[in-house]
Scaffold this active site. Structure first.
Site, PDB file in Angstrom:
ATOM      1  N   GLY A 236       0.836  -1.186   0.000  1.00 64.80           N
ATOM      2  CA  GLY A 236       0.000   0.000   0.000  1.00 64.80           C
ATOM      3  C   GLY A 236       0.874   1.240   0.000  1.00 64.80           C
ATOM      4  O   GLY A 236       2.049   1.199  -0.396  1.00 64.80           O
TER       5      GLY A 236
ATOM      6  N   ASP B 171      -3.341  -2.244  10.296  1.00 64.15           N
ATOM      7  CA  ASP B 171      -3.285  -2.759  11.667  1.00 64.15           C
ATOM      8  C   ASP B 171      -4.283  -3.872  11.937  1.00 64.15           C
ATOM      9  O   ASP B 171      -3.944  -4.901  12.521  1.00 64.15           O
ATOM     10  CB  ASP B 171      -3.544  -1.623  12.668  1.00 64.15           C
ATOM     11  CG  ASP B 171      -2.359  -0.699  12.812  1.00 64.15           C
ATOM     12  OD1 ASP B 171      -1.235  -1.110  12.472  1.00 64.15           O
ATOM     13  OD2 ASP B 171      -2.557   0.443  13.269  1.00 64.15           O
TER      14      ASP B 171
ATOM     15  N   HIS C 292       3.941   0.330  13.493  1.00 68.56           N
ATOM     16  CA  HIS C 292       3.087   0.808  14.587  1.00 68.56           C
ATOM     17  C   HIS C 292       3.027  -0.319  15.608  1.00 68.56           C
ATOM     18  O   HIS C 292       2.960  -1.494  15.243  1.00 68.56           O
ATOM     19  CB  HIS C 292       1.692   1.145  14.050  1.00 68.56           C
ATOM     20  CG  HIS C 292       0.741   1.721  15.057  1.00 68.56           C
ATOM     21  ND1 HIS C 292       1.137   2.532  16.106  1.00 68.56           N
ATOM     22  CD2 HIS C 292      -0.606   1.605  15.176  1.00 68.56           C
ATOM     23  CE1 HIS C 292       0.077   2.894  16.807  1.00 68.56           C
ATOM     24  NE2 HIS C 292      -0.990   2.331  16.269  1.00 68.56           N
TER      25      HIS C 292
ATOM     26  N   GLU D  88     -13.733  31.027   8.384  1.00 69.85           N
ATOM     27  CA  GLU D  88     -13.152  31.454   9.657  1.00 69.85           C
ATOM     28  C   GLU D  88     -12.654  30.292  10.506  1.00 69.85           C
ATOM     29  O   GLU D  88     -11.603  30.398  11.141  1.00 69.85           O
ATOM     30  CB  GLU D  88     -14.166  32.280  10.454  1.00 69.85           C
ATOM     31  CG  GLU D  88     -14.499  33.625   9.829  1.00 69.85           C
ATOM     32  CD  GLU D  88     -13.267  34.512   9.668  1.00 69.85           C
ATOM     33  OE1 GLU D  88     -12.327  34.412  10.483  1.00 69.85           O
ATOM     34  OE2 GLU D  88     -13.232  35.301   8.700  1.00 69.85           O
TER      35      GLU D  88
END
Length: 328
Positions: free
Chosen positions: A26, A83, A108, A227
């Site tokens: 990936g 994962d 990870h 904003e």
């Protein structure tokens, strides 16, 4: 103080003459595989046969094997699939094919730290965790730079696990930017906590609530969008480049005063207390247990929440505003 390693403290020698199997192709897997190959190392790819990734990896000159065979051929294995797919793939295809003394690297620590993957005692288990998406890992490498990374050793069977971790970090270009030594526990817990209370959960809800307040007060949704969302990137870019104090010196005195006086009233000690509660759910393993159970049920709660996010009024306004900013 954290221990930081650079190119001078790392060497590719531990990986010379070894076969590196990257499991997964990936965004992160492809980037790391290409970088390692371009660093002069021998890289093969392990995938499920017949998918688009198999075709892509083959077209880019890699030898591609089914996962079990790639593991059997490898001296160093990078587990770079998502994962939540890892435990099943580990149990069925990786673990049965591991040789004594191999090095297994994760990007990870989630599955190892929370016990979803239990490595055998006769291998090295390390982590090299780039702190950027795969696209940046590749682009920075090609530009002669690198992205920072974390490195950790979970299990040091060979006595050289850290050297292997630093060699992989150097191979993907991370030591050009600097790598910080950590632990599987620290990387996993801080990553999840940061995502939940700031980077994904915190920022997302802060922006949405700010948008809702302005619209409920009668201001135009388009103005509210600019904003609270569009300008958020400008402020984050300043923080990224200069730090928080540097950002304050880059805005008007009115913005400084308003931010420094009102910000702590909104993000107050009560919010900090809730952040700590969320952090403790991660540290205790409660969040991991909840998420694994949710995933194994087919993630119905996640799908429901994603639909709510998709249909929030800020998304419709944002779609139109982004057309103005970036074109259709």
């Amino acid at each position: 103080m954290a221990k930081i390693y650079t190119d001078r403290e790392a060497s590719l020698e531990p990986l010379k003459g070894k076969t590196i199997a990257v499991i997964g192709y990936g965004i992160q897997g492809r980037a790391q595989a290409l970088n390692l190959r371009d660093s002069g190392l021998e890289v093969i790819i392990g995938l499920r046969r017949g998918g688009k990734s198999w075709e892509l990896a083959t077209s880019e000159g890699f030898r591609v094997y089914e996962i079990g065979e790639a593991v059997r051929k490898a001296d160093v294995i990078l587990v770079l699939i998502p994962d939540m797919e890892q435990p099943k793939v580990w149990q069925e295809q990786i673990a049965p094919n591991l040789k004594e003394g191999v090095v297994v690297d994760f990007a990870h620590g989630f599955n190892v730290h929370f016990g979803l993957i239990k490595p055998p005692k006769n291998i090295d288990v390390i982590m090299v965790a780039p702190k950027a998406p795969g696209k940046a890992v590749r682009e920075e490498y090609l530009a002669g730079r690198g992205v920072p990374a974390l490195v950790a050793v979970y299990q040091d069977y060979s006595g050289s696990a850290l050297k292997y971790a630093l060699a992989l970090a150097k191979g993907i270009g991370a030591t050009r930017a600097g790598v910080i030594e950590t632990t599987f526990a620290e990387e996993t817990e801080t990553d999840l906590i940061g995502e939940q209370i700031v980077l994904v959960g915190g920022l997302m809800e802060l922006i949405k609530k700010g948008f809702e307040v302005l619209v409920e007060m009668g201001y135009q949704p388009e103005v509210a969008y600019f904003e609270v969302l569009n300008e958020a990137k400008l402020i984050m870019d300043l923080i990224w480049q200069r730090g928080i104090y540097g950002m304050l010196n880059g805005v008007s005195d009115t913005a400084k005063y308003g931010g420094l006086t009102v910000g702590p009233r909104v993000i107050d000690e009560n919010v900090k207390r809730k952040m700590k509660e969320a952090a403790m759910r991660v540290k205790s393993g409660e969040f991991a247990k909840e998420w694994v159970e949710e995933y194994n049920r087919g993630a119905p709660t996640l799908r429901k929440l994603m639909e709510e996010a998709r249909t929030h009024p800020i998304e419709k306004v944002g779609e139109e505003m982004r057309k103005l900013l970036f074109g259709p």
